[in-house]
Write a protein that holds these residues in place. Structure first.
Motif, PDB file in Angstrom:
ATOM      1  N   SER A 271      36.404  43.119  42.379  1.00  0.00           N
ATOM      2  CA  SER A 271      35.604  42.393  41.398  1.00  0.00           C
ATOM      3  C   SER A 271      36.105  40.958  41.372  1.00  0.00           C
ATOM      4  CB  SER A 271      35.759  43.026  40.020  1.00  0.00           C
ATOM      5  OG  SER A 271      35.483  44.399  40.074  1.00  0.00           O
ATOM      6  N   SER A 272      35.582  40.150  40.450  1.00  0.00           N
ATOM      7  CA  SER A 272      36.040  38.767  40.339  1.00  0.00           C
ATOM      8  C   SER A 272      36.124  38.363  38.877  1.00  0.00           C
ATOM      9  CB  SER A 272      35.068  37.806  41.030  1.00  0.00           C
ATOM     10  OG  SER A 272      34.998  38.096  42.397  1.00  0.00           O
ATOM     11  N   ILE A 273      36.937  37.337  38.618  1.00  0.00           N
ATOM     12  CA  ILE A 273      36.919  36.712  37.297  1.00  0.00           C
ATOM     13  C   ILE A 273      36.362  35.312  37.478  1.00  0.00           C
ATOM     14  CG2 ILE A 273      38.310  35.854  35.380  1.00  0.00           C
ATOM     15  CD1 ILE A 273      40.195  38.143  35.796  1.00  0.00           C
TER      16      ILE A 273
ATOM     17  N   VAL B  57      33.555  40.107  36.479  1.00  0.00           N
ATOM     18  CA  VAL B  57      32.273  40.533  37.025  1.00  0.00           C
ATOM     19  C   VAL B  57      32.511  41.707  37.968  1.00  0.00           C
ATOM     20  CG1 VAL B  57      30.184  39.802  38.203  1.00  0.00           C
ATOM     21  CG2 VAL B  57      31.496  38.154  36.899  1.00  0.00           C
TER      22      VAL B  57
ATOM     23  N   ALA C 203      31.763  41.913  42.131  1.00  0.00           N
ATOM     24  CA  ALA C 203      31.393  40.617  42.697  1.00  0.00           C
ATOM     25  C   ALA C 203      32.327  40.300  43.857  1.00  0.00           C
ATOM     26  CB  ALA C 203      31.475  39.521  41.649  1.00  0.00           C
TER      27      ALA C 203
END
Lengths: 216, 129
Positions: A109-111, A153, A156
């Motif tokens: 995921s990503s931040i 997210v 992502a």
């Protein structure tokens, strides 16, 4: 809240803003009475009176700075927002369920950071609330002074995914501002829209002004 | 087919849907790699699950008392879930309970790094950033 900031002129200010304080607390008191009546499941003089008593006691003794409402409400855009929001919540549940059940799961995921355009506490709070319930994103950090939300997210794995999540947050911000943002919020959105060469949004028909918009 | 039977079928279907989404939420807690991803699982499918169960209850007992209670339950879910996930997520991030390998990009880390750098260059600017 402004009464708390001025240390020296505190007493005078407090007296001057007494009526304003009542006005600011009124929505909260009304809401607490409604809540009380709903919990008792009956509209009787006793539930109304006891609800009013408890609401006043709560707002007097468990004092919190009142939420500064935008003072504007647009029924049509609010309904549009509600419909869209329900659709997004359903989509979010289905999407996350799919990611749970699909064989490969969620490896990464990503931040991502989202710079909001509005600065009011109410708008930041509402956008953060909505963002946590819609597909893909959970708010992990809020920078109140610069109105930046940091989202986690789910799934992502590219910059394009992050960009999509960001744009979705900004679209929701715009919908919320159209529904109940103040004129200042609308200005903030419009400044951004003009930079992008889009048409400005207006306060619109069916706008109810609950308070004089003197902050412009 | 008469009306109560239709209602029973619809309620039954909604209950199954609700159970399915709640089950998926539980499964997500097991399958997702780190705390931040698990927050998604804890905050989303179960909202729809609860909504379907409440809708089924309202269809079976369509009285004002039940309807208002169901609306209140949903409203407070929507209000408290984002707040609690935010607090847990924030605490998890600050105590470094996250898998770096499960992140493709972390723009929050970039900001914190930058803030740390400026603070070490200028010790006079004060502690809490």
């Amino acid at each position: 809240m402004s009464a708390m900031k001025n240390g020296a002129g505190k007493l005078r200010r407090t007296r001057l803003t007494f009526r304003r304080t009542i006005w600011l607390q009124l929505p909260l008191v009304v809401w607490l009475v409604v809540l009380w009546v709903l919990l008792w499941e009956a509209v009787t003089p006793i539930t109304l009176a006891s609800g009013l008593l408890i609401a006043v006691l709560i707002t007097r003794f468990l004092y919190l700075p009142p939420v500064e409402l935008g003072g504007r409400f647009n029924l049509i855009w609010f309904l549009a927002f509600t419909v869209k929001f329900v659709a997004l919540v359903v989509a979010a549940s289905v999407q996350v369920t799919w990611m749970i059940l699909r064989p490969k799961g969620v490896p990464t995921s990503s931040i991502g950071a989202v710079q909001l355009r509005t600065r009011s506490d109410l708008m930041i709070t509402l956008v953060a609330q909505v963002t946590s319930l819609i597909p893909g994103s959970v708010v992990v950090e809020v920078n109140r002074h610069q109105s930046v939300l940091y989202l986690h997210v789910l799934g992502a794995t590219s910059d394009a995914d992050l960009k999509r999540a960001r744009e979705q947050v900004l679209r929701n911000e715009e919908r919320l501002v159209r529904a109940l943002g103040s004129l200042r919020d609308i200005d903030a959105i419009n400044r951004h829209r003009r930079e992008q060469g889009k048409r400005a949004i207006a306060a619109g028909a069916f706008s109810y002004f609950l308070r004089r918009q003197n902050e412009r | 087919m008469n009306w109560p039977v239709v209602l029973d079928w619809v309620s039954g279907f909604l209950l199954i849907i609700g159970a399915f989404f709640s089950f998926a939420a539980g499964l997500g807690l097991l399958r997702f790699p780190d705390l931040l991803s698990r927050l998604h699982s804890a905050s989303k499918p179960q909202v729809l699950g609860l909504a379907s169960v409440l809708l089924a209850v309202v269809l079976q007992y369509p009285t004002w008392g039940i309807i208002t209670s169901a609306v209140l339950v949903m409203l407070f879910q929507m209000m408290t879930i984002p707040a609690s996930t935010h607090m847990v997520g924030r605490a998890a991030y600050r105590t470094k309970h996250l898998k770096r390998s499960a992140l493709y990009k972390d723009e929050l880390a970039e900001v914190i790094e930058k803030a740390d750098r400026t603070r070490s260059e200028d010790p006079g600017s004060g502690g809490n950033g």
